[in-house]
Design a protein around this motif. Structure first.
Motif, PDB file in Angstrom:
ATOM      1  N   ALA A 190       0.832  -1.209   0.000  1.00 25.69           N
ATOM      2  CA  ALA A 190       0.000   0.000   0.000  1.00 25.69           C
ATOM      3  C   ALA A 190       0.862   1.254   0.000  1.00 25.69           C
ATOM      4  O   ALA A 190       0.540   2.250  -0.672  1.00 25.69           O
ATOM      5  CB  ALA A 190      -0.914  -0.016   1.224  1.00 25.69           C
ATOM      6  N   LEU A 191       1.967   1.219   0.728  1.00 24.52           N
ATOM      7  CA  LEU A 191       2.872   2.368   0.771  1.00 24.52           C
ATOM      8  C   LEU A 191       3.484   2.635  -0.600  1.00 24.52           C
ATOM      9  O   LEU A 191       3.587   3.795  -1.043  1.00 24.52           O
ATOM     10  CB  LEU A 191       3.963   2.115   1.812  1.00 24.52           C
ATOM     11  N   GLU A 192       3.885   1.587  -1.289  1.00 26.16           N
ATOM     12  CA  GLU A 192       4.473   1.754  -2.617  1.00 26.16           C
ATOM     13  C   GLU A 192       3.439   2.258  -3.624  1.00 26.16           C
ATOM     14  O   GLU A 192       3.750   3.092  -4.489  1.00 26.16           O
ATOM     15  CB  GLU A 192       5.065   0.420  -3.086  1.00 26.16           C
ATOM     16  N   LEU A 193       2.214   1.765  -3.545  1.00 22.46           N
ATOM     17  CA  LEU A 193       1.180   2.205  -4.482  1.00 22.46           C
ATOM     18  C   LEU A 193       0.826   3.674  -4.283  1.00 22.46           C
ATOM     19  O   LEU A 193       0.676   4.430  -5.261  1.00 22.46           O
ATOM     20  CB  LEU A 193      -0.072   1.338  -4.317  1.00 22.46           C
ATOM     21  N   THR A 194       0.679   4.086  -3.046  1.00 23.56           N
ATOM     22  CA  THR A 194       0.358   5.494  -2.796  1.00 23.56           C
ATOM     23  C   THR A 194       1.506   6.404  -3.208  1.00 23.56           C
ATOM     24  O   THR A 194       1.275   7.531  -3.681  1.00 23.56           O
ATOM     25  CB  THR A 194       0.035   5.705  -1.309  1.00 23.56           C
ATOM     26  N   ALA A 195       2.729   5.932  -3.048  1.00 21.71           N
ATOM     27  CA  ALA A 195       3.874   6.729  -3.499  1.00 21.71           C
ATOM     28  C   ALA A 195       3.914   6.813  -5.019  1.00 21.71           C
ATOM     29  O   ALA A 195       4.291   7.845  -5.595  1.00 21.71           O
ATOM     30  CB  ALA A 195       5.171   6.123  -2.958  1.00 21.71           C
ATOM     31  N   ALA A 196       3.513   5.741  -5.685  1.00 19.13           N
ATOM     32  CA  ALA A 196       3.553   5.718  -7.149  1.00 19.13           C
ATOM     33  C   ALA A 196       2.533   6.667  -7.763  1.00 19.13           C
ATOM     34  O   ALA A 196       2.784   7.270  -8.818  1.00 19.13           O
ATOM     35  CB  ALA A 196       3.317   4.296  -7.651  1.00 19.13           C
ATOM     36  N   VAL A 197       1.384   6.825  -7.118  1.00 20.76           N
ATOM     37  CA  VAL A 197       0.335   7.695  -7.675  1.00 20.76           C
ATOM     38  C   VAL A 197       0.354   9.078  -7.044  1.00 20.76           C
ATOM     39  O   VAL A 197      -0.516   9.906  -7.335  1.00 20.76           O
ATOM     40  CB  VAL A 197      -1.052   7.054  -7.491  1.00 20.76           C
ATOM     41  N   GLY A 198       1.314   9.328  -6.169  1.00 23.65           N
ATOM     42  CA  GLY A 198       1.461  10.654  -5.583  1.00 23.65           C
ATOM     43  C   GLY A 198       0.485  10.980  -4.477  1.00 23.65           C
ATOM     44  O   GLY A 198       0.123  12.149  -4.291  1.00 23.65           O
ATOM     45  N   LEU A 199       0.045   9.966  -3.720  1.00 18.20           N
ATOM     46  CA  LEU A 199      -0.902  10.206  -2.631  1.00 18.20           C
ATOM     47  C   LEU A 199      -0.243  10.193  -1.254  1.00 18.20           C
ATOM     48  O   LEU A 199      -0.938  10.257  -0.243  1.00 18.20           O
ATOM     49  CB  LEU A 199      -2.015   9.142  -2.657  1.00 18.20           C
ATOM     50  N   ASN A 200       1.070  10.101  -1.230  1.00 17.49           N
ATOM     51  CA  ASN A 200       1.762  10.074   0.057  1.00 17.49           C
ATOM     52  C   ASN A 200       2.194  11.483   0.429  1.00 17.49           C
ATOM     53  O   ASN A 200       3.339  11.870   0.274  1.00 17.49           O
ATOM     54  CB  ASN A 200       2.968   9.131   0.006  1.00 17.49           C
ATOM     55  N   GLY A 201       1.248  12.251   0.931  1.00 17.00           N
ATOM     56  CA  GLY A 201       1.556  13.612   1.335  1.00 17.00           C
ATOM     57  C   GLY A 201       2.380  13.626   2.604  1.00 17.00           C
ATOM     58  O   GLY A 201       3.005  12.641   3.002  1.00 17.00           O
ATOM     59  N   GLY A 202       2.397  14.743   3.279  1.00 12.63           N
ATOM     60  CA  GLY A 202       3.151  14.837   4.517  1.00 12.63           C
ATOM     61  C   GLY A 202       2.589  13.935   5.590  1.00 12.63           C
ATOM     62  O   GLY A 202       1.375  13.766   5.724  1.00 12.63           O
ATOM     63  N   GLY A 203       3.466  13.330   6.366  1.00 12.34           N
ATOM     64  CA  GLY A 203       3.041  12.411   7.416  1.00 12.34           C
ATOM     65  C   GLY A 203       2.607  11.076   6.839  1.00 12.34           C
ATOM     66  O   GLY A 203       3.018  10.665   5.756  1.00 12.34           O
ATOM     67  N   VAL A 204       1.744  10.398   7.565  1.00 11.74           N
ATOM     68  CA  VAL A 204       1.245   9.093   7.129  1.00 11.74           C
ATOM     69  C   VAL A 204       0.079   9.303   6.178  1.00 11.74           C
ATOM     70  O   VAL A 204      -0.855  10.057   6.465  1.00 11.74           O
ATOM     71  CB  VAL A 204       0.810   8.243   8.337  1.00 11.74           C
ATOM     72  N   SER A 205       0.127   8.627   5.051  1.00 14.46           N
ATOM     73  CA  SER A 205      -0.914   8.775   4.044  1.00 14.46           C
ATOM     74  C   SER A 205      -2.196   8.095   4.496  1.00 14.46           C
ATOM     75  O   SER A 205      -2.189   6.917   4.877  1.00 14.46           O
ATOM     76  CB  SER A 205      -0.440   8.176   2.722  1.00 14.46           C
ATOM     77  N   ALA A 206      -3.300   8.836   4.455  1.00 10.63           N
ATOM     78  CA  ALA A 206      -4.596   8.247   4.806  1.00 10.63           C
ATOM     79  C   ALA A 206      -4.997   7.195   3.787  1.00 10.63           C
ATOM     80  O   ALA A 206      -5.548   6.139   4.139  1.00 10.63           O
ATOM     81  CB  ALA A 206      -5.655   9.345   4.887  1.00 10.63           C
ATOM     82  N   ALA A 207      -4.709   7.461   2.515  1.00 12.17           N
ATOM     83  CA  ALA A 207      -5.019   6.475   1.478  1.00 12.17           C
ATOM     84  C   ALA A 207      -4.181   5.216   1.670  1.00 12.17           C
ATOM     85  O   ALA A 207      -4.665   4.093   1.481  1.00 12.17           O
ATOM     86  CB  ALA A 207      -4.771   7.079   0.096  1.00 12.17           C
ATOM     87  N   GLY A 208      -2.923   5.408   2.053  1.00 13.91           N
ATOM     88  CA  GLY A 208      -2.065   4.250   2.302  1.00 13.91           C
ATOM     89  C   GLY A 208      -2.566   3.405   3.463  1.00 13.91           C
ATOM     90  O   GLY A 208      -2.543   2.171   3.409  1.00 13.91           O
ATOM     91  N   ALA A 209      -3.045   4.060   4.531  1.00 13.62           N
ATOM     92  CA  ALA A 209      -3.578   3.321   5.672  1.00 13.62           C
ATOM     93  C   ALA A 209      -4.828   2.540   5.285  1.00 13.62           C
ATOM     94  O   ALA A 209      -4.996   1.372   5.669  1.00 13.62           O
ATOM     95  CB  ALA A 209      -3.886   4.284   6.815  1.00 13.62           C
ATOM     96  N   ALA A 210      -5.696   3.183   4.498  1.00 14.43           N
ATOM     97  CA  ALA A 210      -6.918   2.496   4.073  1.00 14.43           C
ATOM     98  C   ALA A 210      -6.595   1.309   3.181  1.00 14.43           C
ATOM     99  O   ALA A 210      -7.161   0.215   3.338  1.00 14.43           O
ATOM    100  CB  ALA A 210      -7.835   3.480   3.346  1.00 14.43           C
TER     101      ALA A 210
END
Length: 263
Positions: A106-126
């Motif tokens: 999930a962390l890699e996917l959110t980083a790939a689509v640019g959803l890993n903003g500052g701090g912990v990504s909410a999309a990544g957690a979901a």
């Protein structure tokens, strides 16, 4: 005078030994309750295992301290309910590992689509929770601690591989200790604790029609033990018992009459 002092000391020592035996017997009887045994095992083995993992963490940089929350809760679940649904070593190790891998994905996917903003990504957690639920369900590795490892991997920075490897190593260590404890102690607790296990040497046989055959079979069972005993048990009807008593009295009276007629 010395003899009197020696006698008093001997009496005091005897009292202390009797008190010690009584306390030990009481403690063993307390341990015979499975709930008490499990609570004591949790208080003893869980801290020891966490201490061992902590020592390994201090000795190597592979194991991260972030794995301790799910590891401690999972270890408690194993020892507190060794016969439960989640008390399976494969489920314990596999569930925690799959959860960590899902969080990493999930962390890699959110980083790939640019959803890993500052701090912990909410999309990544979901996504981590979603992937973990799907994978553990599909692989039959449903484990509560899997969701913890899935979330904690999001805050490991660039050490995701080390975190996953630490999960595998530490959970395997705990699972091995649990298997050893369950097979060598918990499942064999009757041999060490319960004083009533010697009752298998005594066979109670209800006697009825064809009771001789049953009695012989029971005797062969009891004979397999050093202290085997066979107890024959039968229920006699009251009328039948009175008839037998009358018959015995009649036979006894007949014997007495025969003796009187004899020259």
């Amino acid at each position: 005078m010395l003899e009197g002092v020696r006698a008093r000391l001997h009496a005091l020592a005897s009292r202390l030994r009797r008190l010690e035996r009584r306390e030990l017997d009481s403690f063993v009887r307390w341990l015979e309750h499975t709930g008490n045994l499990l609570h004591l095992s949790v208080l003893v083995f869980v801290p020891l295992l966490i201490a061992a993992v902590t020592w390994l963490t201090n000795m190597t940089a592979v194991i991260s301290f972030l794995l301790f929350p799910p590891l401690a809760s999972g270890t408690y679940t194993l020892f507190a309910d060794p016969e439960g649904k989640h008390a399976t070593p494969w489920r314990f190790v596999g569930g925690m590992t799959v959860g960590a891998l899902c969080g990493w994905l999930a962390l890699e996917l959110t980083a790939a689509v640019g959803l890993n903003g500052g701090g912990v990504s909410a999309a990544g957690a979901a996504l981590a929770i979603f992937f973990t639920g799907c994978c553990t369900w599909g692989l039959d590795l449903e484990e509560p601690t899997a969701f913890s490892t899935a979330l904690l991997v999001l805050v490991t920075g660039n050490a995701q591989f080390a975190y996953v490897l630490g999960i595998v190593v530490s959970s395997s260590f705990v699972a091995s200790a649990f298997v050893l404890w369950r097979s060598r102690f918990y499942e064999q607790r009757a041999q060490y604790l319960y004083g009533t296990t010697g009752g298998d040497d005594h066979v109670l046989v209800p006697m009825a029609d064809g009771g001789e055959t049953v009695a012989r079979f029971a005797a062969s069972i009891a004979g397999a033990h050093d202290a085997g005993k066979v107890v024959l048990f039968d229920v006699i009807d009251e009328d039948d018992a009175e008839q037998r008593v009358d018959l015995v009295d009649t036979e006894a009276a007949g014997d007495d009459g025969s003796e009187e007629l004899a020259p």
